[in-house]
Design an enzyme around this catalytic site. Structure first.
Site, PDB file in Angstrom:
ATOM      1  N   GLY A  14      26.530  24.896 -23.453  1.00 49.57           N
ATOM      2  CA  GLY A  14      27.417  23.764 -23.144  1.00 49.57           C
ATOM      3  C   GLY A  14      26.736  22.831 -22.149  1.00 49.57           C
ATOM      4  NE  ARG A  75      27.755  27.102 -28.668  1.00 51.13           N
ATOM      5  CZ  ARG A  75      27.924  26.497 -27.497  1.00 51.13           C
ATOM      6  NH1 ARG A  75      26.880  26.057 -26.828  1.00 51.13           N
ATOM      7  NH2 ARG A  75      29.129  26.286 -26.994  1.00 51.13           N
ATOM      8  CG  ASP A 106      26.010  34.223 -19.983  1.00 59.80           C
ATOM      9  OD1 ASP A 106      26.989  34.851 -19.556  1.00 59.80           O
ATOM     10  OD2 ASP A 106      26.071  33.368 -20.900  1.00 59.80           O
ATOM     11  CB  THR A 129      27.126  26.848 -17.342  1.00 56.69           C
ATOM     12  OG1 THR A 129      28.484  27.022 -17.781  1.00 56.69           O
ATOM     13  CG2 THR A 129      26.837  27.860 -16.244  1.00 56.69           C
ATOM     14  CG  ASP A 131      31.883  28.123 -17.944  1.00 58.23           C
ATOM     15  OD1 ASP A 131      31.576  28.744 -18.976  1.00 58.23           O
ATOM     16  OD2 ASP A 131      32.533  27.050 -17.967  1.00 58.23           O
ATOM     17  CG  ASP A 133      30.007  31.928 -16.307  1.00 59.88           C
ATOM     18  OD1 ASP A 133      30.456  32.285 -17.418  1.00 59.88           O
ATOM     19  OD2 ASP A 133      29.061  31.115 -16.181  1.00 59.88           O
ATOM     20  NE  ARG A 175      31.157  31.453 -21.427  1.00 58.68           N
ATOM     21  CZ  ARG A 175      29.847  31.686 -21.454  1.00 58.68           C
ATOM     22  NH1 ARG A 175      29.177  31.603 -22.570  1.00 58.68           N
ATOM     23  NH2 ARG A 175      29.193  31.993 -20.361  1.00 58.68           N
TER      24      ARG A 175
HETATM   25  O1  F6P Z   1      30.463  27.131 -21.035  1.00 55.75           O
HETATM   26  C1  F6P Z   1      30.946  25.852 -20.791  1.00 55.75           C
HETATM   27  C2  F6P Z   1      32.216  25.606 -21.606  1.00 55.75           C
HETATM   28  O2  F6P Z   1      32.715  24.328 -21.313  1.00 55.75           O
HETATM   29  C3  F6P Z   1      33.302  26.633 -21.356  1.00 55.75           C
HETATM   30  O3  F6P Z   1      33.998  26.418 -20.147  1.00 55.75           O
HETATM   31  C4  F6P Z   1      34.147  26.432 -22.580  1.00 55.75           C
HETATM   32  O4  F6P Z   1      34.972  27.550 -22.875  1.00 55.75           O
HETATM   33  C5  F6P Z   1      33.072  26.241 -23.663  1.00 55.75           C
HETATM   34  O5  F6P Z   1      31.939  25.685 -22.993  1.00 55.75           O
HETATM   35  C6  F6P Z   1      33.501  25.308 -24.770  1.00 55.75           C
HETATM   36  O6  F6P Z   1      32.437  25.333 -25.722  1.00 55.75           O
HETATM   37  P1  F6P Z   1      32.311  24.151 -26.835  1.00 55.75           P
HETATM   38  O7  F6P Z   1      31.920  22.908 -26.109  1.00 55.75           O
HETATM   39  O8  F6P Z   1      31.226  24.658 -27.756  1.00 55.75           O
HETATM   40  O9  F6P Z   1      33.661  24.038 -27.467  1.00 55.75           O
END
Ligand code: F6P
Length: 326
Positions: A14, A75, A106, A129, A131, A133, A175
């Protein structure tokens, strides 16, 4: 000093505000040390497909303040296969790249760890990120901007909640982690926060609501981390409405707004420090580590440790949030 002469940098997972500041710092530090530096576009997918371009200092001008990532991200199913990683290796060798800076979460570290062992290419990771985390760092790139975006949104919601005496459930990203929710809840003065790391129940929230009503204390904001055990904000709101039909309840999901926007000063400086340190780390001959910052000091955590260990939420902050919300 290592013999590294040509490095590459990419962003993965992300996107996060501040990634561009990190890319800029990697390029500028590399050129300062007379290295050739290459951008790999679209993360591991671009590495597999050879989407790689030489970068000069001018290529990272005027990006420090921009959200998102100029190197794009994607991805990559192909990179999960041996054949795909072999293609990625060949792409890097086509440019004689002998060191890589990976900016992501991660999942990015996991790919870097596997690949760098298979092909003996030095990798250094940066925690990119929103998050927050990632084990081994107090802050990840993008977290400060994301919580500022979320708090700004919740402040606006509070205005209309107060005007209509409504109860709002606001869902934030993260997440499986509650860092964004906890900091947004504290910073916005929420009455309650649902976190993946705690067991707050629907019944407990109903009790808090009734106690607030008895004390004539206005209570109109609940922050919901998307990964909490009770479900998403709509699920929790419905359960509370079913138990308390008298409440006028609304739900707001902030969503991908938290991923965009110009990075804050904190994120720009954090990302610049980490990008600068990543190149110095490769030049020292170190690799297989994730850059972090702990108590304002740059740290180095082996990929295996950063991947395998879970960063814990500050329980004292959780308790403080409950007390300040009373
Ligand atoms: O990891 C960053 C994040 O924004 C998370 O907080 C969220 O759950 C996820 O990516 C959303 O992923 P995508 O942008 O692929 O929908």
């Amino acid at each position: 000093m290592s013999s590294i002469r040509r490095i590459a940098v990419f962003t993965s997972g992300g996107d996060a505000p501040g990634m561009n500041a990190a890319v800029r710092a990697v390029v500028r530090t590399a050129v300062y040390h007379d290295l050739h530096v290459y951008g790999i576009y679209r993360g591991y997918d671009g590495m597999v497909n050879g989407d790689i371009k030489r970068l000069e200092v001018g290529d990272v001008a005027n990006i420090l303040q921009r959200g998102g990532t100029v190197l794009k991200t994607a991805r990559s199913e192909a990179f999960r296969t041996k054949e795909g990683r072999k293609q990625a290796y060949e792409s890097l060798m086509a440019h004689d790249i002998d060191g890589v800076v990976a900016i992501g979460g991660d999942g990015t570290y996991t790919g870097a760890n596997i690949f760098s062992k298979e092909y003996n290419i030095p990798f250094v990771g940066l925690p990119g990120t929103i998050d927050n985390d990632i084990f081994g760092t107090d802050y990840t790139i993008g977290f400060d901007t994301a919580i500022n975006t979320a708090i700004e949104a919740v402040d606006k919601i509070r205005d209309t909640a107060d005007s209509h005496n409504r109860l709002f459930f606001v869902e934030v990203m993260g997440r499986h982690a509650g860092f964004i929710a906890l900091h947004t809840g504290i910073g916005s003065g929420a009455g309650a926060i649902f976190l993946p790391e705690t067991d707050t129940s629907i019944e407990e929230l109903s009790d808090i609501l009734h106690k607030s009503a008895k004390r004539q204390k206005l209570f109109n904001l609940v922050i919901v981390a998307e990964g909490n055990k009770n479900g998403d904000a709509n699920t929790i709101a419905k359960a509370i409405k079913d138990a308390n039909p008298e409440y006028d309840i609304k739900v707001t999901i902030i969503g991908h707004l938290q991923r965009g926007g110009s990075p804050t000063a904190m994120d720009r400086v954090l990302a610049s420090r980490m990008g600068h340190s990543a190149v110095q780390t490769l030049l020292r001959g170190d690799s297989g580590v994730a850059i972090g910052i702990i108590n304002d000091k740059i740290t180095f955590t082996p990929f295996e440790e950063a991947i395998s260990k879970t960063k814990q939420l500050n329980k004292d902050l959780v308790r403080m949030a409950e007390i300040l919300a009373m």
